[in-house]
Design a protein around this motif. Sequence first.
Motif: not given
Length: 460
Positions: A349-355, A390-392
Amino acid sequence: MSTDGLSSSDMTSRRPRSRPDYWPVRLRILRRLAVLFLVGLLLATFGVGLYRAIRMLGLPDVGDPFGPPAPPQRTSTVGPNHVDTLYQQAIGTLKPLNTISDRGVTKLNLLLTWAQANPALRQWVQDNDSTSEFFRQAAELPGASGEPGPTSGSGPLSKAGSPFHELVWLALLSGSRQAEAKDMAAAWRWYRAALASTYAWRHDHQEYGRFLAQEARGSIAILINAWAEDPAVTPAMLRQALDEVIPLQKRIPTDVSTLRDGYHRLILEIDNGLWSTPQDAPWTAGVAGYELPMNLTGTLWACRRFLDDEPERSRRVIRLAFANWQARFALPAQLRPKPSIKASAQRRQSTSSVVFFMAGPNAPESARRMSPRRLAAWFETTDDARFPLAEFWWMFQSTRLREQAGHAALLIHLAEQLYLREHGKLPPNPEVLIGPYLKSLPDDGSSERDDGTIPTLHDS
């Protein structure tokens, strides 16, 4: 025709005789089948190896972008006035707080004022007068922070948890107690001690330690703002508060050190198999992370991981990602490139992103080996690295921006209150504070916030 008259010799002569070459023929067939099987096995092995190699084409291994982890820094001897010694004395002499709630469990609320404290809490503050004095002395020393080694987790503040939170609460209640007695100079000393102590917090996960410290810092800033708005606070007190708050931001660990700490920890987690489980699998606790049960789902997942060359694929992407980030954050703030591409990762259920960012010509070679777009595409092919990276990034970047915004807001509020004391009204805009009160407007991190214009991998 009747067979009754046939002799026994005729019957014998009519029986089929076994072929003398029966077993040799069978053995030759078996040998041929075995050869065909071995050839097929060799071809399959070669094909699998070729497939794995093709799947990794274009994904270089740039090695460790930070070098090997530094050994934990140890202090053999410390003096009686050393920061860690004073903090340890404060923790060691802290009397327990276990009578505040009806169930004997501490309900810590940093925003609670002295007027709101119940008798048991007030008695706890009074019983810890010597403890709070050790704490205040440690926070006032100029060496109250210092950069921690990567994943060292050493020192009295290695866990920004319950005992140290209680010390901060003790200082804030002491400050509120002095403020209600209208000793505003003494109140500021306690508030500053609480604020300064948060820059000395340590945690095994440096980005998480910074997150916890900023969480406490937000509550402390609310109480400081209320103190600054009190008419009993003089312009000289506000000027002193400004001068003492401005340099505190330099005590935060550098972004590169936080990246280095996070990189070594993520590689260790990948090596231990912590993230080697599919998103929709029923997890069972294993020795080194989580393991799939030995069933068809687990077998198919293991085969797919083998074909995708996991976890080596994830290791290489992690090294490239941190090399990209290191190249960006090693630059001065005004020279850092803007985000180039964004990619997302979802786990349950968790969504993260990286740049990722475009590396300049002077960046390390490891950061220039791959464009941000290609790196984002490789990022989405990983099994193990996608979610922890992504979490980091979310924890690291959001904490950085909150640190900058909180520090800027506190400085501007103190400067505005000083302007109000000296001009009888609030400043018309923050720019008039430059010169008499601030050398420049502090960076609030707004230029780095995602405003929705960063190109995403599948939309750009």
